[in-house]
Design a protein around this motif. Structure first.
Motif, short mmCIF file in Angstrom:
data_model
loop_
_atom_site.label_atom_id
_atom_site.label_comp_id
_atom_site.label_asym_id
_atom_site.label_seq_id
_atom_site.Cartn_x
_atom_site.Cartn_y
_atom_site.Cartn_z
N LEU A 222 -22.45 24.67 -16.07
CA LEU A 222 -23.57 23.93 -15.50
C LEU A 222 -23.95 24.46 -14.12
O LEU A 222 -25.12 24.58 -13.79
CB LEU A 222 -23.21 22.45 -15.40
N GLN A 223 -22.96 24.79 -13.33
CA GLN A 223 -23.24 25.30 -11.99
C GLN A 223 -23.99 26.62 -12.07
O GLN A 223 -24.94 26.84 -11.32
CB GLN A 223 -21.93 25.47 -11.21
N TRP A 224 -23.56 27.49 -12.98
CA TRP A 224 -24.27 28.77 -13.16
C TRP A 224 -25.71 28.50 -13.60
O TRP A 224 -26.64 29.14 -13.10
CB TRP A 224 -23.55 29.61 -14.20
N MET A 225 -25.89 27.55 -14.51
CA MET A 225 -27.23 27.26 -15.02
C MET A 225 -28.15 26.75 -13.90
O MET A 225 -29.29 27.21 -13.75
CB MET A 225 -27.15 26.22 -16.13
N LEU A 226 -27.65 25.80 -13.10
CA LEU A 226 -28.46 25.24 -12.03
C LEU A 226 -28.80 26.29 -10.98
O LEU A 226 -29.94 26.36 -10.50
CB LEU A 226 -27.73 24.07 -11.38
#
Length: 259
Positions: A222-226
């Motif tokens: 999720l952090q990579w996506m955001l």
């Protein structure tokens, strides 16, 4: 003032610092002997707002003593050759107030005992060593706290504005261009949709693409996506950059490589 030059349980005002230190040191020695069982306390009583006691040294001279005072003011007020002599003299003076055994702990002694307890437990039972960190593939990582992750993202990217629904069950993060919108549903089951990201060609056009993630999605993913969404190159919706087979293939190449 009694015969020994004290006002009840307090040293006379003209004691020097050296004399006060001697009194305190002697009181500490007596307290240690009582605590470790070197003095057997036969009886105690209250006299002139302080505590008096009679006891016998077990591992020293074998003498019996009368004690007067509490805490840092406790001292030997008289010495006897036998317990019988000491008890008889003590009863002559304190018979009406005399009680068997040692006096209850003072507040200071009780606080000191409580302070020693956790230290003793820590010495007897040391804390176990923390487990060694384990390296796992990103898709097996822990889901972590998604709400904290979203808050950090919004704090770091002012171009996204935060909106909450009337029920506080959902948070929307909308890009200042109005063409990228993130929806975070807070109370979901692990395998239900908790994140929805949608991109639009214009603020009022139909949706161009949508991405969803469940509540069990690992935090690093999720952090990579955001972070990728915060990069304008990651979601260009301009008309002169249409989504075709080539761009779809390029975008999904990491998934294809991972099987």
């Amino acid at each position: 003032m009694d015969e020994e030059g004290t006002w009840a349980n307090y040293p006379i005002p003209w004691y020097t610092l050296s004399e006060i230190s001697e009194v305190s040191n002697e009181a500490q020695k007596i307290h240690g002997c009582i605590r470790h069982g070197h003095i057997l306390i036969h009886a105690h009583a209250h006299d002139s707002h302080t505590t008096v006691a009679v006891g016998t040294y077990l591992h020293r001279t074998g003498k019996s003593v009368h004690l007067r005072g509490e805490d840092h003011l406790r001292r030997v007020s008289d010495t006897f050759d036998s317990p019988a002599q000491a008890l008889f003299a003590f009863e002559q003076v304190h018979g009406a107030e005399m009680r068997p055994g040692p006096a209850p702990l003072t507040d200071t002694e009780r606080s000191a005992a409580e302070a020693r307890t956790p230290l003793a437990l820590a010495t007897a039972k040391p804390e176990p060593a923390p487990p060694e960190p384990e390296t796992v593939p990103v898709y097996l990582a822990d889901a972590g706290d998604h709400d904290v992750l979203l808050d950090k993202f919004l704090n770091a990217h002012s171009e996204f504005e935060k909106w909450r629904t009337w029920s506080d069950e959902t948070t929307h993060a909308i890009h200042e261009s109005q063409t990228l919108r993130i929806e975070r549903v807070h109370e979901t089951q692990p395998h239900e949709t908790a994140w929805t990201v949608a991109a639009y060609e214009t603020p009022v056009s139909d949706r161009m693409w949508v991405l969803t993630a469940t509540g069990a999605t690992p935090a690093p993913v999720l952090q990579w996506m955001l972070n990728h969404l915060a990069d304008s190159d990651g979601w260009d919706t301009a008309i002169d950059n249409p989504v075709d087979e080539k761009t779809v293939t390029a975008a999904t190449q990491p998934l294809s490589d991972a099987g």
